[in-house]
Design a protein around this motif. Structure first.
Motif, PDB file in Angstrom:
ATOM      1  N   UNK A   1       0.822  -1.196   0.000  1.00  9.41           N
ATOM      2  CA  UNK A   1       0.000   0.000   0.000  1.00  9.41           C
ATOM      3  C   UNK A   1       0.863   1.254   0.000  1.00  9.41           C
ATOM      4  N   UNK A   2       0.176   2.402   0.047  1.00 15.86           N
ATOM      5  CA  UNK A   2       0.897   3.682   0.065  1.00 15.86           C
ATOM      6  C   UNK A   2       1.265   4.102   1.480  1.00 15.86           C
ATOM      7  N   UNK A   3       0.843   3.311   2.465  1.00 19.30           N
ATOM      8  CA  UNK A   3       1.016   3.683   3.866  1.00 19.30           C
ATOM      9  C   UNK A   3       2.079   2.860   4.578  1.00 19.30           C
TER      10      UNK A   3
ATOM     11  N   UNK B   1      -2.356  -1.361  -5.714  1.00 19.39           N
ATOM     12  CA  UNK B   1      -2.409   0.023  -5.260  1.00 19.39           C
ATOM     13  C   UNK B   1      -3.013   0.864  -6.375  1.00 19.39           C
ATOM     14  N   UNK B   2      -4.097   1.570  -6.059  1.00 16.94           N
ATOM     15  CA  UNK B   2      -4.783   2.360  -7.063  1.00 16.94           C
ATOM     16  C   UNK B   2      -4.167   3.730  -7.268  1.00 16.94           C
ATOM     17  N   UNK B   3      -4.577   4.435  -8.301  1.00 15.29           N
ATOM     18  CA  UNK B   3      -4.057   5.782  -8.579  1.00 15.29           C
ATOM     19  C   UNK B   3      -4.480   6.798  -7.528  1.00 15.29           C
ATOM     20  N   UNK B   4      -5.470   6.431  -6.708  1.00  5.99           N
ATOM     21  CA  UNK B   4      -5.951   7.306  -5.644  1.00  5.99           C
ATOM     22  C   UNK B   4      -5.304   6.992  -4.299  1.00  5.99           C
ATOM     23  N   UNK B   5      -4.264   6.127  -4.306  1.00  9.43           N
ATOM     24  CA  UNK B   5      -3.554   5.689  -3.102  1.00  9.43           C
ATOM     25  C   UNK B   5      -4.394   4.804  -2.196  1.00  9.43           C
ATOM     26  N   UNK B   6      -5.548   4.354  -2.673  1.00  8.54           N
ATOM     27  CA  UNK B   6      -6.288   3.304  -1.994  1.00  8.54           C
ATOM     28  C   UNK B   6      -5.883   1.960  -2.598  1.00  8.54           C
ATOM     29  N   UNK B   7      -6.153   0.899  -1.874  1.00  4.05           N
ATOM     30  CA  UNK B   7      -5.863  -0.435  -2.394  1.00  4.05           C
ATOM     31  C   UNK B   7      -7.147  -1.029  -2.947  1.00  4.05           C
ATOM     32  N   UNK B   8      -7.112  -1.409  -4.203  1.00  3.50           N
ATOM     33  CA  UNK B   8      -8.272  -1.951  -4.906  1.00  3.50           C
ATOM     34  C   UNK B   8      -8.143  -3.465  -5.028  1.00  3.50           C
TER      35      UNK B   8
END
Length: 736
Positions: A241-243, A278-285
Motif C-alpha cells: 500500500x501507500x502507507x 495500489x490504485x491511482x488514488x492511493x487506496x488499495x483496490x
C-alpha cells in the motif's frame, strides 16, 4: 462446510452457476500431482466454433504504458492500449501463461506454468526468449524486486513450493519455503503471488496452502532469508500500500499487514478473489469472487461495488492501475477486459475470444451426441461422423449446464443462470420452463426410470423431477446444506445422487419420493456419479489430497475406493462399452479408465492445455468427450488392456502373447491398430495385433533377453482410426 469454504473448493476454469447473490463455478478443485509431458497420441478432435476460450488472468502495465495480460487457456499474451486497441500474441510453445510484469530491461516477463519456464517478449510482442526451471516446476506469480531481478512463486509438482529469482540474463536461483501446499492445481485461477513490500523484501502468498489447513503470508529478503506469518484467513493475493503496509485480499476479508507480520482484517460482504493493487488514488483496490470489486483506504474504510456494476464481467481475476488513472480488470469466465474508474464506474469492456465452452454431453434419441455450450448459450449436436450443428436458447446468457435424454424422446437440460429447465427436440426446438425463486442451484440432470427427468438443487437442498409437460415437483433432502450436485438412475430403479458438502450418497425412490442417505466418510466431496456395468453405484471423491473413485452397492454399502488422478471436479463419469468406468480427468489432457476391479489407466487427448470434462458413450460404442478449455469435442474408442505374465529363457528367443485388449467398438478390426512392446530391459519392438472384429485383440511379439531376471513389460495399442493410444496394465517377464 461453510459456503465460502465450498466456493473456494469449487473454482475451475470453465463455467459458473448462479447461487443466490453470487456466482458459483461449476468445477470443484480436486488437487492432483501430475507432471506435464508432450503427448504424441490423442483423440480425434472436432473444433466447436469459436473454439478455445481466452480466460485472461493477470494484468500489468508495461514500459510502453499499455496494459499487458496473460490468457490462461487461450495460450497467448495480450496487449491493450488505454484507448482500446487490442492485440494478442500467439507465442510458440507457450501453453499456460499466468504471471506477468514489466521487467527492468524493458521487456514483458511472464511465467508459463505448464512448460515450467520463465519467458520474456519485447513490447512489439516479439523476440521471445524462455528459461527452463527444473523438472516438476509450475511457475506462477512474478514481480520485479528491489535488486532489479525477477522474483516468482514456483509451485512444485510434489506439493512443496519455492520462491525463485531470475536475472535478466536468465540465471535462476530458487529458495525452499519448506511449505507443502498440496499437489499443483493446473486449472485453478487461485495461484501463488509475490510483490515487493515497503520494507524492500518480497512478500508472497500461496492460496493452495489453505487446502493443507495452512493460512499464512511470507516474505523473503533479496539474500534468500524466508519468514512466514500466520493469517486468520486464506490470502489470495498481496500488494504494497501507500502507507507502508501490505494488503492481502482474503477469502472473506481485505487485510492490512505490517512489515512485522501483524494482521488487521476488514470483512467483505462477498468473498475476496485474486486481484489486489495500489490504485491511482492511493487506496488499495481488489476483486471479489465471481463478480465484484472494491477498495480500502489507509484508515481501513472499505467500499464495495455491487455485482450489477460488473454485469458484463465474471471472475474478475486481475486488477492493475493504468497509466490513464483508471483501474483495469480481467474477466476470466467472460473472457474480457474492463476499465473501472476510481468512482466505481465500469466505462469500457473489451471482449476476447469467449470460446464455445462445451461442458456437458449426452447421447440423444437420434443416436447423435448432444452437448451444452455455456459461453455461447447454445445447444450443440454432433453425429458419429463428426458433423456439427448448434441451436440457440431463447433466454440470453442462460448458461446451459447438465443435459440428458428424457423418456419423451427429447433432450432435457438445466439453465443455471436463468434458473430454468428446458427441453430440446431432436430437430432443435427449445421449450423452457421457469422454476421461480423456490428453486435455486441447478446442476446435474438425469432421465429417470419413471419417464421423468430428475435434477438436484444445491442452494435449496432439494431433489426435483420434471414431467414431460414441464410440471416440477421438489423433494427436500433430510440433511441440511448437503449440496446435491449429480444424479443418476441406478440398477435398482432408484435415482442416486451425490451430496457434496455432507459427504454422503443419497437415493430417492421415484415412486414415493422417499430419500435415504449413506455416509461415505468425512471430507470426501462426492461428485460425478453413475451406475456401473457391475450394477453398483460409482462416484468420484473430490478430496483435495486423495482424489478417488468410490463404489457402493445398491444397499448403500461402500465397497471400495480406488485412487485416481483427476483435477477440477470433472463432470464426466460413465460406464464404457468395454465394461469399465471412464472419467474426464480435466488435466493432464487425458481421460481415465477404471475397471470394476479398480485397475486404473489413462488415455491422452490431443489438444494442449485441454480439460476433458464430461463424457458419454455414443451410439457407435465410442467415447465422446467435451473439452471446455480447448473448445472441442473429442472421440476415442473405449479400450482397456491387461499385460500378460510370460516366461522366457535368456539368450533364447521368446515368442508369444504379451497383452490382451478389450474394445467397446463393434466395428473395430485388427487392421485399425498398431502395437508397441517395451520389454523392460531397455529395448522396444513392434507387436502383432490379432483378433476378431470388435475384439478382444491380442498383441504378441518376439524378443531375446540377454540376462536372467524379472522385467516389467509395457504394451501400448494405437488406434489409427481415432488417433488414440491405450496402455495395458503392466505385464511381467520372468527370465531364467
Amino acid at each position: 462446510m461453510t459456503t465460502d469454504k465450498l466456493i473456494r473448493r469449487v473454482f475451475g476454469a470453465c463455467e459458473a452457476v448462479s447461487m443466490k447473490s453470487r456466482t458459483l463455478p461449476l468445477k470443484l478443485i480436486a488437487l492432483i500431482s501430475l507432471g506435464f509431458a508432450a503427448l504424441s497420441f490423442g483423440s480425434t478432435d472436432f473444433l466447436v466454433p469459436p473454439g478455445r476460450q481466452a480466460w485472461p488472468l493477470t494484468i500489468a502495465v508495461g514500459p510502453d504504458h499499455n496494459l499487458w495480460f496473460t490468457e490462461l487457456t487461450g495460450e497467448k499474451i495480450g496487449r491493450l492500449t488505454t484507448s482500446g486497441t487490442l492485440t494478442e500474441f500467439s507465442l510458440a510453445g507457450v501453453q499456460s501463461p499466468i504471471g506477468i510484469v514489466a521487467g527492468p530491461d524493458g521487456n514483458i516477463w511472464f511465467t508459463d506454468q505448464l512448460t515450467g519456464k520463465i519467458g520474456h517478449i519485447d513490447t512489439n510482442g516479439g523476440k521471445l526468449k524462455q528459461f527452463s526451471l527444473p523438472t516438476g516446476s509450475y511457475p506462477q506469480g512474478i514481480t520485479v524486486g528491489p535488486d532489479r531481478n525477477l522474483w516468482f512463486v514456483d509451485q512444485k509438482e510434489n506439493g512443496l513450493f519455492m520462491i525463485g529469482k531470475i536475472t535478466v540474463a536468465g540465471k535462476i536461483t530458487e529458495y525452499a519455503t519448506h511449505l507443502n501446499a498440496g499437489p499443483v492445481q493446473v486449472f485453478s485461477s487461485v495461484f501463488g503471488q509475490i510483490a515487493t513490500g515497503p520494507d524492500d523484501d518480497l512478500w508472497f502468498v500461496n492460496p493452495q496452502l489453505a487446502n493443507m489447513g495452512t493460512l499464512l503470508a511470507g516474505k523473503i529478503t533479496t539474500a534468500g532469508v524466508i519468514t512466514t506469518y500466520p493469517m486468520n484467513d486464506s490470502p489470495q493475493g498481496i500488494c504494497a500500500g501507500a502507507d507502508g503496509k501490505l494488503y492481502a485480499i482474503e477469502g472473506s476479508h481485505i487485510a492490512q499487514i505490517t512489515t512485522a507480520g501483524v494482521e488487521t482484517e476488514f470483512p467483505l460482504s462477498r468473498g475476496g478473489w485474486t486481484g489486489v493493487t495500489l490504485g491511482p488514488d492511493n487506496n488499495v483496490w481488489f476483486t471479489e469472487l465471481a463478480r465484484g470489486a472494491g477498495y480500502i483506504t489507509p484508515s481501513g474504510s472499505v467500499t464495495e461495488y455491487p455485482g450489477k456494476v460488473f454485469a458484463a464481467m465474471q471472475y474478475l481475476n486481475g486488477i492493475v492501475a493504468g497509466s490513464d488513472g483508471a483501474l483495469w480488470l480481467t474477466g476470466g469466465n467472460t473472457s474480457n477486459l474492463g476499465r473501472l474508474t476510481v468512482a466505481g464506474q465500469l466505462t469500457n469492456v473489451y471482449p476476447l475470444n469467449n470460446g464455445s465452452l462445451p461442458i456437458w454431453n449426452a447421447e440423444g434419441p437420434d443416436g447423435a451426441v448432444w452437448f451444452t455450450e455455456s459461453a455461447t448459450n447454445l445447444i450443440g449436436r454432433i453425429d458419429t461422423s463428426g458433423t456439427l450443428s448448434t441451436f440457440s436458447i431463447p433466454t440470453q446468457t442462460s448458461q446451459p449446464g447438465g443435459i440428458t435424454a428424457g423418456g419423451d424422446g427429447n433432450l432435457w437440460f438445466v439453465e443455471e443462470a436463468a434458473n430454468q429447465v428446458a427441453k430440446i427436440t431432436p430437430f432443435g426446438t427449445v421449450t423452457e420452463y421457469s422454476l421461480g425463486s423456490t428453486f435455486q442451484g441447478l446442476f446435474g440432470i438425469a432421465g429417470g426410470p419413471d419417464g421423468n427427468v430428475w435434477f438436484g438443487e444445491y442452494s435449496t437442498n432439494n431433489i426435483a423431477k420434471v414431467a414431460p409437460d414441464g410440471t416440477v415437483t421438489q423433494y427436500p433432502i433430510p440433511t441440511q446444506s448437503s449440496f446435491p450436485l449429480f444424479i443418476t438412475p441406478g440398477s435398482d430403479g432408484n435415482l442416486w445422487f451425490a451430496e457434496n458438502s455432507a459427504s454422503q450418497i443419497g437415493k430417492i425412490d421415484p415412486n414415493t419420493g422417499l430419500i435415504t442417505e449413506y455416509p461415505i466418510g468425512a471430507n470426501k466431496g462426492p461428485g460425478a456419479i453413475t451406475a456401473g456395468p457391475d450394477k453398483n453405484i460409482w462416484f468420484l471423491e473430490n478430496s483435495p489430497m486423495t482424489p478417488a473413485i468410490g463404489v457402493m452397492n445398491t444397499s448403500g454399502q461402500l465397497l471400495a475406493e480406488y485412487p485416481i488422478a483427476f483435477q477440477n471436479f470433472p463432470q464426466g463419469l460413465t460406464a464404457g462399452s468395454d465394461g469399465a468406468l471412464w472419467v474426464g480427468q480435466n488435466y493432464p489432457n487425458a481421460v481415465g479408465r477404471v475397471t470394476t476391479k479398480g485397475v486404473v489407466s489413462s488415455v491422452p487427448i490431443t489438444a494442449t492445455f485441454s480439460a476433458p470434462n464430461d463424457l458419454v458413450v455414443g451410439s457407435d460404442g465410442k467415447l465422446w468427450v467435451v473439452d471446455p478449455s480447448a473448445g472441442e469435442v473429442s472421440r476415442l474408442s473405449a479400450i482397456g488392456g491387461a499385460g500378460s505374465s510370460i516366461k522366457a529363457t535368456h539368450q533364447k528367443p521368446f515368442k508369444g502373447t504379451v497383452a490382451k485388449f478389450v474394445d467397446g467398438t463393434p466395428t473395430a478390426s485388427k487392421s485399425d491398430f498398431s502395437a508397441s512392446i517395451t520389454w523392460g530391459d531397455g529395448t522396444k519392438s513392434a507387436g502383432t495385433v490379432s483378433g476378431p472384429n470388435g475384439g478382444p485383440f491380442t498383441v504378441s511379439g518376439s524378443h531375446t533377453y540377454k540376462k536372467v531376471g524379472s522385467f516389467k513389460v509395457l504394451v501400448s495399442l494405437s488406434d489409427n482410426v481415432d488417433k488414440s493410444t491405450y496402455q495395458a496394465s503392466p505385464g511381467n517377464a520372468k527370465v531364467k
